[in-house]
Structure formats: structure tokens, C-alpha cells
Design an enzyme around this catalytic site. Structure first.
Site, PDB file in Angstrom:
ATOM      1  N   SER A   5       0.794  -1.234   0.000  1.00 49.39           N
ATOM      2  CA  SER A   5       0.000   0.000   0.000  1.00 49.39           C
ATOM      3  C   SER A   5       0.823   1.279   0.000  1.00 49.39           C
ATOM      4  CB  SER A   5      -0.943  -0.008   1.192  1.00 49.39           C
ATOM      5  OG  SER A   5      -0.196   0.049   2.383  1.00 49.39           O
ATOM      6  N   HIS A   9      -5.505  -4.784  -1.871  1.00 42.84           N
ATOM      7  CA  HIS A   9      -5.250  -3.647  -2.767  1.00 42.84           C
ATOM      8  C   HIS A   9      -5.087  -4.067  -4.237  1.00 42.84           C
ATOM      9  CE1 HIS A   9      -4.861  -0.245  -0.031  1.00 42.84           C
ATOM     10  NE2 HIS A   9      -4.182  -1.008   0.788  1.00 42.84           N
ATOM     11  N   LYS A  36     -12.715  -2.359  -0.244  1.00 47.36           N
ATOM     12  CA  LYS A  36     -11.922  -1.493  -1.129  1.00 47.36           C
ATOM     13  C   LYS A  36     -12.556  -1.514  -2.525  1.00 47.36           C
ATOM     14  CE  LYS A  36      -7.804  -1.389   1.699  1.00 47.36           C
ATOM     15  NZ  LYS A  36      -7.157  -2.413   2.501  1.00 47.36           N
TER      16      LYS A  36
HETATM   17  C1  LIG Z   1      -7.199  -2.855   3.935  1.00 53.02           C
HETATM   18  C2  LIG Z   1      -6.441  -4.101   4.130  1.00 53.02           C
HETATM   19  C3  LIG Z   1      -6.862  -5.075   5.046  1.00 53.02           C
HETATM   20  C4  LIG Z   1      -8.020  -4.856   5.971  1.00 53.02           C
HETATM   21  O1  LIG Z   1      -9.226  -5.003   5.315  1.00 53.02           O
HETATM   22  P1  LIG Z   1     -10.581  -4.738   6.129  1.00 53.02           P
HETATM   23  O2  LIG Z   1     -11.597  -5.538   5.402  1.00 53.02           O
HETATM   24  O3  LIG Z   1     -10.812  -3.275   6.098  1.00 53.02           O
HETATM   25  O4  LIG Z   1     -10.341  -5.242   7.518  1.00 53.02           O
HETATM   26  C5  LIG Z   1      -6.140  -6.257   5.108  1.00 53.02           C
HETATM   27  N1  LIG Z   1      -5.061  -6.467   4.333  1.00 53.02           N
HETATM   28  C6  LIG Z   1      -4.618  -5.543   3.461  1.00 53.02           C
HETATM   29  C7  LIG Z   1      -3.430  -5.830   2.617  1.00 53.02           C
HETATM   30  C8  LIG Z   1      -5.295  -4.333   3.342  1.00 53.02           C
HETATM   31  O5  LIG Z   1      -4.837  -3.417   2.491  1.00 53.02           O
END
Ligand SMILES: *Cc1c(COP(=O)(O)O)cnc(C)c1O
Length: 419
Positions: free
Chosen positions: A206, A234, A265
Site C-alpha cells: 500500500s 489492494h 476497497k
Molecule cells: C485494507 C487491508 C486489510 C483490511 O481489510 P478490512 O476488510 O478493512 O479489515 C487487510 N489487508 C490488506 C493488505 C489491506 O490493504
């Protein structure tokens, strides 16, 4: 009389508060000091309050007019999609508001099974288990599957939830430098006497927006007899020819044993997470994964809308291809303007500024221009690697991209980043 009564109540509250304060005094002083330290380090987090749906343009409390949003994980622009909102309403009408139960007691509806099937189809896997969040999917992944006889080999830039999931498991831990295949090989050699080995990686990291080299990871896994787990949070909806994630991009279907991901996301942005992969692994998670066994089911509205979301993505690749056009346009223009950009292999574009204070000043100036971006610096990124992270979306119009690029250029000139 009335006034006196009021002040009487006030007096009483004060006394009460003081009693609490006596008991709470030492702990309060301790917290105040820690909070001040966070503020002094410039790391204190404030929340921006949005008063519109999540989108590429939003209204924010205390800011005049619209601001363009370049810091949401809303990659496919689905967070305010009308078809998904309708599907959520319909699911709520037909299946109610909440589940009031964990999955295995009385918290599974036909919709949950249908969504798990949709996810398996999307990733071409055998089975899927839903969680309340991907944080839970990762938190509950390792402990049910591995013991002290085993080894987990983890990328150094993996998400906090993978790190926490690994901590909850007794397996031996190995850490390799971000996407560094020589270092991964070193770990695999060191772990060769363990019973089982698993390599765990984010699909897209990220902070730099780089993609894990899954082809080479799978080759090494084969050579050293290791399992492979990838977190697609992501990367799903973004990388790969039609956005189906790293297995599509690197053509390594059948070689990745476990995928985890989020519905928060690209996939609509509401909430919910999942683990998808080999049948027996998912079956074991249903028996022993604690966030699945001891936490509530995902609400019907979100489940219904998510099914519709996968149907939509199946009908057309337009959102994904528009996202890719936006990424390419933004990246090219920013390089032409003279900015130092990390190789953008996803919808995350890191504009390098190196200096911590500059990154904060830059983000603040951008905000004045009506553009929301986030400045990151140590310890979130390595020392002297401060940057602005831009997150692109299929919802951004060409006009909005141009406005953001123009703001970058004008702030860049003003702050001496561009000559
Ligand atoms: C955003 C993210 C998470 C967390 O996801 P949620 O569903 O919001 O708990 C886990 N792993 C990665 C790589 C992320 O970018």
C-alpha cells in the site's frame, strides 16, 4: 429556583467526576503524556468528517464546497454505485437488517452461501469463507492451520493484519525484505527442516503501490516445497488483465493456495472480508478460525449488494479498464511535470518528496486547492522516504484528474519541489 436546581445538578456531576478522577488519576496522566508525545511527533490522527456519500468528490465539514478525493480505496468507484445501493435495499427487504448470530449457530442465509460461491468463481478457487473484515480473515488464518513445527515466511511490508495473524500462531517466523526474492530464498533455506512452510505476502503493497512478484514467489515455493498465501486487498479489482488480481496478472492459477481479501476497497467499499482457496483449508477454517466462530455474520444488505457487485464485474470490464486509463494518464502527466514517482503497478501512485515536513506541508497546500491526498513519513514509510500517496479511482473524470495534476504542479512550484 430553576437555575439553582440546574447548578445543583452541575455540582453533583462535578463531584462525581472528581471521584472518578481520583481513581483514574494516574492512568489519565499516563495517557495524557503518551497522547502529547504522539502530537509532538506530528503523528496525532484527526478524522475528517465527510457529509456526503464516499465518492471522487465529497463535501467535508469545515471545508468550503466540494473537494476531490484522492485518498480512498474506492478503486472501482463503487462506494456510491446506485445499482449496489438498490441491491442492498432489496436484500434488506427480503432478508432483514441483521443476523444476530455467528455463521454456524444461526447466522447463515442462502445469500451468504451465494456470495461465497461468487468469490470462488471470481478467483477461480474451490471454496470461500466470509469474515466481518479482511483484518479478521488474516487474524484467523494461521493459528488454525499451523503449529510450532511449521514456518511462516512473511514479506517485511505485509499489512498489520497479517503480522497480527502470524503473532497469534505458534509457527516459527521468518521475514524477508520487501519483494526481495534472494532474501525469500534465504528464508526458505533456513526453514527447510520445518514440517510445513507457507509464504505470506500482500498482492499490492500500500505504500509504494508495487506488486508482489507472484510468478517468482510461486517458483520458489515449488522449489522449496512451500504453500503460498496472498492478500488481495489492494490488488483485486485492480491488477491483472481484467482486474482479477495477482493470479491473473502472473498467470499462476492453481499455484496459490490461499487468497484473502476485503469487500471494503475495490469490491464496493462497505465491509467484509474473505479467505478463498483450497477446499480442505477453507473447511478447516470453518471448524477452527476464531474470528469466524466468535464474531457476527456479515449483514444481509452488504451480502446482497456484494453478490450484485460480482455480477456487475462479470458483465463488463469497463470500470477496471477506465481505472487503468486513469492511472496511466495521471502517472504520465506527473512524470512529464517533473515529479519523482515510484513505479506505479497498481492504483496507488507514490509521489516522492523524501522530507517529512515537506510531505505534510504539501498535503496541506493541496487541501487548500481542494484536493485530498495524504502525506506519509517515518515510521509509516522508511526514514527520508516521505511521500504523497495518490489513490486513483474509476470514478475520477478526466477533468478531475487534470485539476489534481494542475494543483500538484502549482503546489510543487510554490514549495520548490518543481523547478
Ligand atoms: C485494507 C487491508 C486489510 C483490511 O481489510 P478490512 O476488510 O478493512 O479489515 C487487510 N489487508 C490488506 C493488505 C489491506 O490493504
Amino acid at each position: 429556583m430553576k437555575k439553582m436546581k440546574k447548578s445543583g445538578v452541575f455540582y453533583y456531576l462535578c463531584v462525581n467526576n472528581q471521584i472518578t478522577n481520583i481513581m483514574y488519576k494516574n492512568f489519565k496522566a499516563h495517557l495524557e503524556k503518551e497522547l502529547q508525545d504522539i502530537k509532538d511527533a506530528g503523528l496525532y490522527k484527526n478524522e475528517r468528517v465527510i457529509v456526503t456519500p464516499q465518492s471522487s468528490d465529497i463535501e467535508v465539514e469545515g471545508a468550503k464546497g466540494e473537494v476531490l478525493n484522492f485518498c480512498a480505496n474506492n478503486y472501482l468507484g463503487l462506494a456510491d454505485n446506485s445499482r449496489l445501493i438498490e441491491a442492498a435495499k432489496k436484500a434488506m427487504d427480503n432478508r432483514g437488517y441483521g443476523m444476530s448470530s455467528v455463521r454456524f449457530i444461526c447466522g447463515t442465509q442462502d445469500l451468504h452461501k451465494e456470495l461465497e460461491k461468487s468469490i470462488s468463481d471470481y478467483f477461480k478457487t474451490e471454496d470461500t469463507i466470509l469474515y466481518a473484515a479482511c483484518f479478521d480473515a488474516n487474524g484467523g488464518l494461521f493459528e488454525p492451520l499451523f503449529t510450532e513445527e511449521d514456518a511462516i515466511i512473511s514479506d517485511s511490508l505485509n499489512h498489520a493484519s497479517i503480522i497480527d495473524g502470524v503473532r497469534l500462531c505458534k509457527a516459527k517466523r521468518f521475514r524477508y525484505k520487501n519483494a526481495d526474492m534472494d532474501d525469500l530464498e534465504r528464508c526458505l533455506q533456513e526453514a527447510k527442516d520445518c514440517r510445513f512452510r507457507i509464504i505470506a505476502t500482500d498482492g499490492v503493497f500500500s505504500m509504494d503501490g508495487n506488486v508482489a512478484p507472484m510468478d517468482r514467489i510461486c517458483e520458489l515455493a515449488e522449489k522449496y516445497d512451500a504453500l503460498v498465501m496472498v492478500d488481495e486487498s489492494h490488488s483485486a479489482g485492480v491488477v491483472g488483465k481484467t482486474g482479477h488480481g495477482v493470479a491473473e496478472q502472473f498467470d499462476c492459477y492453481g499455484k496459490i493456495d490461499i487468497f484473502t481479501g476485503t469487500l471494503g476497497k475495490s469490491f464496493g467499499g462497505a465491509m467484509g472480508g474473505f479467505t478463498t482457496g483450497r477446499k480442505e483449508i477453507i473447511d478447516m477454517l470453518r471448524q477452527r478460525s476464531r474470528p469466524y466462530l466468535f464474531s457476527n455474520s456479515v449483514a444481509p444488505s452488504i451480502v446482497g449488494a456484494s453478490i450484485e457487485m460480482f455480477r456487475m464485474l462479470g458483465e463488463s470490464d469497463d470500470l477496471h479498464s477506465h481505472l487503468m486509463e486513469n492511472v496511466e494518464y495521471f502517472r504520465t502527466r506527473m512524470i512529464e511535470a517533473g515529479f519523482d514517482i515510484k513505479p506505479t503497478q497498481s492504483a496507488i501512485c507514490a509521489v516522492m518528496l523524501y522530507d517529512a515536513k515537506l510531505s505534510q506541508d504539501f498535503a496541506a497546500e493541496m487541501q487548500k486547492e481542494g484536493i485530498y491526498v495524504t502525506g506519509f513519513y517515518y515510521p509509516v514509510v522508511p526514514k527520508d522516504q516521505a511521500r504523497i500517496r495518490v489513490q486513483l479511482s474509476a470514478a475520477h473524470t478526466r477533468e478531475q484528474l487534470d485539476k489534481a495534476i494542475a494543483a500538484f504542479i502549482s503546489v510543487g512550484m510554490r514549495l520548490g519541489v518543481l523547478k
